[in-house]
Design an enzyme around this catalytic site. Structure first.
Site, PDB file in Angstrom:
ATOM      1  N   SER A  22      -2.924  -7.883   2.832  1.00 57.21           N
ATOM      2  CA  SER A  22      -3.375  -7.736   4.216  1.00 57.21           C
ATOM      3  C   SER A  22      -3.878  -9.066   4.749  1.00 57.21           C
ATOM      4  CB  SER A  22      -4.492  -6.692   4.301  1.00 57.21           C
ATOM      5  OG  SER A  22      -4.034  -5.441   3.872  1.00 57.21           O
TER       6      SER A  22
ATOM      7  N   ARG B 208      -2.364  -6.321  -8.519  1.00 60.17           N
ATOM      8  CA  ARG B 208      -1.341  -7.326  -8.224  1.00 60.17           C
ATOM      9  C   ARG B 208      -1.285  -8.429  -9.267  1.00 60.17           C
ATOM     10  NH1 ARG B 208      -3.302  -7.907  -2.183  1.00 60.17           N
ATOM     11  NH2 ARG B 208      -5.125  -7.303  -3.352  1.00 60.17           N
TER      12      ARG B 208
ATOM     13  N   LYS C 221     -16.660  -7.419   7.729  1.00 60.82           N
ATOM     14  CA  LYS C 221     -15.378  -8.068   7.452  1.00 60.82           C
ATOM     15  C   LYS C 221     -14.625  -8.484   8.722  1.00 60.82           C
ATOM     16  CE  LYS C 221     -13.857  -6.746   2.803  1.00 60.82           C
ATOM     17  NZ  LYS C 221     -12.848  -5.975   2.057  1.00 60.82           N
TER      18      LYS C 221
ATOM     19  N   HIS D 144       0.838  -1.202   0.000  1.00 58.86           N
ATOM     20  CA  HIS D 144       0.000   0.000   0.000  1.00 58.86           C
ATOM     21  C   HIS D 144       0.877   1.259   0.000  1.00 58.86           C
ATOM     22  CE1 HIS D 144      -3.111  -2.720   2.166  1.00 58.86           C
ATOM     23  NE2 HIS D 144      -3.481  -2.592   0.918  1.00 58.86           N
TER      24      HIS D 144
HETATM   25  P1  ADP Z   1      -9.741  -3.837  -0.706  1.00 56.91           P
HETATM   26  O1  ADP Z   1     -10.429  -4.596   0.390  1.00 56.91           O
HETATM   27  O2  ADP Z   1     -10.517  -2.669  -1.205  1.00 56.91           O
HETATM   28  O3  ADP Z   1      -9.157  -4.674  -1.816  1.00 56.91           O
HETATM   29  P2  ADP Z   1      -7.033  -3.557   0.305  1.00 56.91           P
HETATM   30  O4  ADP Z   1      -6.682  -2.850   1.547  1.00 56.91           O
HETATM   31  O5  ADP Z   1      -6.823  -5.027   0.256  1.00 56.91           O
HETATM   32  O6  ADP Z   1      -8.531  -3.155   0.040  1.00 56.91           O
HETATM   33  O7  ADP Z   1      -6.268  -2.930  -0.929  1.00 56.91           O
HETATM   34  C1  ADP Z   1      -6.372  -1.563  -1.255  1.00 56.91           C
HETATM   35  C2  ADP Z   1      -5.675  -1.301  -2.585  1.00 56.91           C
HETATM   36  O8  ADP Z   1      -4.285  -1.582  -2.455  1.00 56.91           O
HETATM   37  C3  ADP Z   1      -6.158  -2.176  -3.726  1.00 56.91           C
HETATM   38  O9  ADP Z   1      -6.137  -1.426  -4.912  1.00 56.91           O
HETATM   39  C4  ADP Z   1      -5.136  -3.266  -3.789  1.00 56.91           C
HETATM   40  O10 ADP Z   1      -5.042  -3.820  -5.096  1.00 56.91           O
HETATM   41  C5  ADP Z   1      -3.895  -2.503  -3.426  1.00 56.91           C
HETATM   42  N1  ADP Z   1      -2.865  -3.394  -2.875  1.00 56.91           N
HETATM   43  C6  ADP Z   1      -3.011  -4.316  -1.904  1.00 56.91           C
HETATM   44  N2  ADP Z   1      -1.853  -4.962  -1.659  1.00 56.91           N
HETATM   45  C7  ADP Z   1      -0.942  -4.433  -2.524  1.00 56.91           C
HETATM   46  C8  ADP Z   1       0.431  -4.695  -2.808  1.00 56.91           C
HETATM   47  N3  ADP Z   1       1.108  -5.658  -2.170  1.00 56.91           N
HETATM   48  N4  ADP Z   1       1.033  -3.950  -3.747  1.00 56.91           N
HETATM   49  C9  ADP Z   1       0.337  -3.009  -4.405  1.00 56.91           C
HETATM   50  N5  ADP Z   1      -0.957  -2.729  -4.214  1.00 56.91           N
HETATM   51  C10 ADP Z   1      -1.599  -3.425  -3.292  1.00 56.91           C
END
Ligand code: ADP
Length: 147
Positions: A128, A91, A42, A18
């Site tokens: 996450s 990803r 969630k 992130h």
């Molecule tokens: P959501 O539940 O909306 O998917 P996340 O917190 O999992 O929320 O992810 C938020 C954003 O960050 C999404 O666009 C996701 O693709 C991106 N993201 C998550 N992990 C990574 C990573 N390792 N590298 C780049 N972007 C990421």
């Protein structure tokens, strides 16, 4: 032009992946609003307020980043914040179809454009949900979390 992007997500927890998207987004947009989605279904690891607090602490020295919690649609948050863009990370092909459907819907409903950044390969396996799983088994996850 004042370009503001919303970076929406659950951020439960906020990972190095992130942080990489935010850092790269700051090279493209004047301001980034990190929108922490409140979704009690969630069963989050951290409450939305504590996620907002820890992410805000991370960016305390960066006036171009703002962190807010929200429980409505991302396009409504975009309207409130005066943002014309939504920033997301991609990803894998798994993310692709989901992101495309939401991006098309958001554009149709509000005109807000979605900008997708390919994940840096070194972070492509960081999620996450994996971090939460490791934490549940008492593993050290510090290498996946920003300092
Ligand atoms: P959501 O539940 O909306 O998917 P996340 O917190 O999992 O929320 O992810 C938020 C954003 O960050 C999404 O666009 C996701 O693709 C991106 N993201 C998550 N992990 C990574 C990573 N390792 N590298 C780049 N972007 C990421």
């Amino acid at each position: 032009m004042h370009s503001i992007a919303i970076f929406p997500g659950s951020f439960d927890p906020f990972t190095v992946g992130h942080a990489d998207i935010v850092a790269r987004g700051l090279g493209m947009f004047e301001r980034i609003v990190i929108g922490v989605g409140v979704n009690e279904h969630k069963r989050p690891l951290q409450t939305a307020d504590s996620r907002v607090e820890s992410i805000a602490r991370l960016y305390a020295g960066e006036p171009r980043v703002k962190v807010v919690a929200y429980s409505d649609l991302t396009i409504d948050l975009a309207r409130r914040e005066g943002a014309d863009f939504i920033l997301r990370g991609l990803r894998s092909v798994k993310d692709f179809e989901y992101e495309r459907d939401i991006a098309v819907m958001n554009k149709t409903l509000s005109g807000v454009e979605t900008v997708l950044l390919f994940t840096d390969p070194q972070y492509s396996a960081v999620s996450s949900s994996v971090v939460r799983e490791l934490l549940a088994f008492g593993k050290d996850v510090s290498e996946f979390l920003p300092h």
